[in-house]
Design a protein around this motif. Structure first.
Motif, PDB file in Angstrom:
ATOM      1  N   GLU A 179       0.844  -1.192   0.000  1.00  0.00           N
ATOM      2  CA  GLU A 179       0.000   0.000   0.000  1.00  0.00           C
ATOM      3  C   GLU A 179       0.880   1.244   0.000  1.00  0.00           C
ATOM      4  O   GLU A 179       1.618   1.501   0.947  1.00  0.00           O
ATOM      5  CB  GLU A 179      -0.888  -0.022   1.239  1.00  0.00           C
ATOM      6  CG  GLU A 179      -2.032   0.940   1.201  1.00  0.00           C
ATOM      7  CD  GLU A 179      -2.985   0.693   2.350  1.00  0.00           C
ATOM      8  OE1 GLU A 179      -3.985  -0.002   2.135  1.00  0.00           O
ATOM      9  OE2 GLU A 179      -2.707   1.183   3.459  1.00  0.00           O
ATOM     10  N   VAL A 180       0.829   1.982  -1.082  1.00  0.00           N
ATOM     11  CA  VAL A 180       1.600   3.215  -1.223  1.00  0.00           C
ATOM     12  C   VAL A 180       0.721   4.220  -1.966  1.00  0.00           C
ATOM     13  O   VAL A 180      -0.129   3.827  -2.776  1.00  0.00           O
ATOM     14  CB  VAL A 180       2.930   2.967  -1.978  1.00  0.00           C
ATOM     15  CG1 VAL A 180       2.691   2.471  -3.386  1.00  0.00           C
ATOM     16  CG2 VAL A 180       3.794   4.199  -1.996  1.00  0.00           C
ATOM     17  N   ASN A 181       0.889   5.506  -1.675  1.00  0.00           N
ATOM     18  CA  ASN A 181       0.136   6.515  -2.405  1.00  0.00           C
ATOM     19  C   ASN A 181       0.367   6.336  -3.905  1.00  0.00           C
ATOM     20  O   ASN A 181       1.502   6.176  -4.340  1.00  0.00           O
ATOM     21  CB  ASN A 181       0.590   7.930  -2.007  1.00  0.00           C
ATOM     22  CG  ASN A 181       0.243   8.252  -0.583  1.00  0.00           C
ATOM     23  OD1 ASN A 181      -0.851   7.974  -0.134  1.00  0.00           O
ATOM     24  ND2 ASN A 181       1.188   8.831   0.129  1.00  0.00           N
ATOM     25  N   THR A 182      -0.682   6.388  -4.690  1.00  0.00           N
ATOM     26  CA  THR A 182      -0.562   6.197  -6.125  1.00  0.00           C
ATOM     27  C   THR A 182       0.377   7.228  -6.741  1.00  0.00           C
ATOM     28  O   THR A 182       1.177   6.904  -7.627  1.00  0.00           O
ATOM     29  CB  THR A 182      -1.952   6.239  -6.797  1.00  0.00           C
ATOM     30  OG1 THR A 182      -2.743   5.180  -6.230  1.00  0.00           O
ATOM     31  CG2 THR A 182      -1.859   6.055  -8.288  1.00  0.00           C
ATOM     32  N   TYR A 220      -4.556   4.628  -3.527  1.00  0.00           N
ATOM     33  CA  TYR A 220      -3.392   3.841  -3.128  1.00  0.00           C
ATOM     34  C   TYR A 220      -3.193   2.695  -4.110  1.00  0.00           C
ATOM     35  O   TYR A 220      -4.138   2.222  -4.734  1.00  0.00           O
ATOM     36  CB  TYR A 220      -3.561   3.275  -1.715  1.00  0.00           C
ATOM     37  CG  TYR A 220      -3.481   4.329  -0.649  1.00  0.00           C
ATOM     38  CD1 TYR A 220      -2.301   4.571   0.025  1.00  0.00           C
ATOM     39  CD2 TYR A 220      -4.600   5.094  -0.321  1.00  0.00           C
ATOM     40  CE1 TYR A 220      -2.217   5.547   0.999  1.00  0.00           C
ATOM     41  CE2 TYR A 220      -4.520   6.070   0.654  1.00  0.00           C
ATOM     42  CZ  TYR A 220      -3.331   6.289   1.307  1.00  0.00           C
ATOM     43  OH  TYR A 220      -3.259   7.264   2.260  1.00  0.00           O
ATOM     44  N   SER A 221      -1.953   2.241  -4.224  1.00  0.00           N
ATOM     45  CA  SER A 221      -1.595   1.136  -5.114  1.00  0.00           C
ATOM     46  C   SER A 221      -0.649   0.189  -4.390  1.00  0.00           C
ATOM     47  O   SER A 221      -0.019   0.566  -3.407  1.00  0.00           O
ATOM     48  CB  SER A 221      -0.876   1.662  -6.362  1.00  0.00           C
ATOM     49  OG  SER A 221      -1.682   2.547  -7.078  1.00  0.00           O
ATOM     50  N   SER A 236      -5.154  -4.085   1.480  1.00  0.00           N
ATOM     51  CA  SER A 236      -5.403  -3.779   2.893  1.00  0.00           C
ATOM     52  C   SER A 236      -6.166  -4.943   3.496  1.00  0.00           C
ATOM     53  O   SER A 236      -6.963  -5.599   2.823  1.00  0.00           O
ATOM     54  CB  SER A 236      -6.247  -2.508   3.021  1.00  0.00           C
ATOM     55  OG  SER A 236      -5.591  -1.401   2.472  1.00  0.00           O
ATOM     56  N   SER A 295      -9.126  -2.858  -0.978  1.00  0.00           N
ATOM     57  CA  SER A 295      -8.186  -1.856  -1.471  1.00  0.00           C
ATOM     58  C   SER A 295      -8.710  -0.473  -1.131  1.00  0.00           C
ATOM     59  O   SER A 295      -9.888  -0.295  -0.822  1.00  0.00           O
ATOM     60  CB  SER A 295      -7.977  -2.009  -2.978  1.00  0.00           C
ATOM     61  OG  SER A 295      -9.183  -1.777  -3.665  1.00  0.00           O
ATOM     62  N   LYS A 296      -7.818   0.511  -1.172  1.00  0.00           N
ATOM     63  CA  LYS A 296      -8.172   1.887  -0.859  1.00  0.00           C
ATOM     64  C   LYS A 296      -8.037   2.745  -2.111  1.00  0.00           C
ATOM     65  O   LYS A 296      -7.088   2.591  -2.875  1.00  0.00           O
ATOM     66  CB  LYS A 296      -7.216   2.467   0.185  1.00  0.00           C
ATOM     67  CG  LYS A 296      -7.392   1.999   1.573  1.00  0.00           C
ATOM     68  CD  LYS A 296      -6.412   2.795   2.449  1.00  0.00           C
ATOM     69  CE  LYS A 296      -6.335   2.253   3.840  1.00  0.00           C
ATOM     70  NZ  LYS A 296      -5.328   2.962   4.628  1.00  0.00           N
ATOM     71  N   SER A 352      -4.186  -1.511  -4.233  1.00  0.00           N
ATOM     72  CA  SER A 352      -3.575  -1.632  -2.908  1.00  0.00           C
ATOM     73  C   SER A 352      -4.156  -2.851  -2.202  1.00  0.00           C
ATOM     74  O   SER A 352      -5.257  -3.313  -2.526  1.00  0.00           O
ATOM     75  CB  SER A 352      -3.832  -0.372  -2.083  1.00  0.00           C
ATOM     76  OG  SER A 352      -5.200  -0.256  -1.770  1.00  0.00           O
TER      77      SER A 352
END
Length: 163
Positions: free
Chosen positions: A58-61, A112-113, A95, A108-109, A93
């Motif tokens: 999970e990381v900011n896109t 996020y990817s 989660s 997923s969020k 992402s």
């Protein structure tokens, strides 16, 4: 041995000995950091190319989108060169949380990817871990890497010989 003036054998003071010990320790540390004491077989000249894949669930896109092929990869804490990027894969992402029945479910969020970053680096794969730049790494290790202008909190997902 130590006279009334605090000198060893009447010639060298205790402070002089302490300064010499500190100097020798600093010199040994500097030689170690510059790779003089790197174990045989772990230097780049004895190593083959390996492909190492890092994974972050999970990381900011917008951070994932900054990664480019041929960007350098570096261990952010040890400052070890982990090669250059040869492949990038992003996805939804990942989660984990509980649903209304208390079961663990994956979701997923938005924004996020997940990301897989593969680099090629001189190193060796052995039965006692992966040696890169004189340091040992293991599949599953969690650490921070820098790639280009971004930082990722990743896990080593896989390692294989390149080619």
């Amino acid at each position: 041995m130590i006279d009334k003036n605090g000198k060893l054998f009447g010639k060298i003071s205790i402070i002089d000995i302490a300064l010499i010990v500190v100097f020798l320790a600093a010199a040994a540390f500097a030689l170690y950091k510059f790779g003089i004491f790197t174990p045989a077989g772990s230097t780049a000249s004895n190593a083959g190319k390996i492909r190492i894949t890092f994974f972050q669930s999970e990381v900011n896109t917008f951070t994932a989108e900054t990664v480019k092929l041929q960007d350098p990869v570096t261990d952010a804490v040890l400052n070890v060169d982990l090669g250059t990027i040869v492949d990038i894969k992003t996805g939804d992402s990942i989660s984990w949380g509980k649903d209304k029945n208390g079961r663990q479910v994956q979701s997923s969020k938005a924004g996020y990817s997940s990301i897989y970053i593969t680099s090629e680096v001189p190193g060796t794969i052995g039965s006692d871990g992966i040696t890169i730049g004189g340091y040992k790494y293991y599949i599953g290790d969690i650490f921070t890497i820098r790639t280009g202008i971004s930082t990722f909190y990743t896990r080593i997902y896989s390692v294989e010989p390149a080619g």
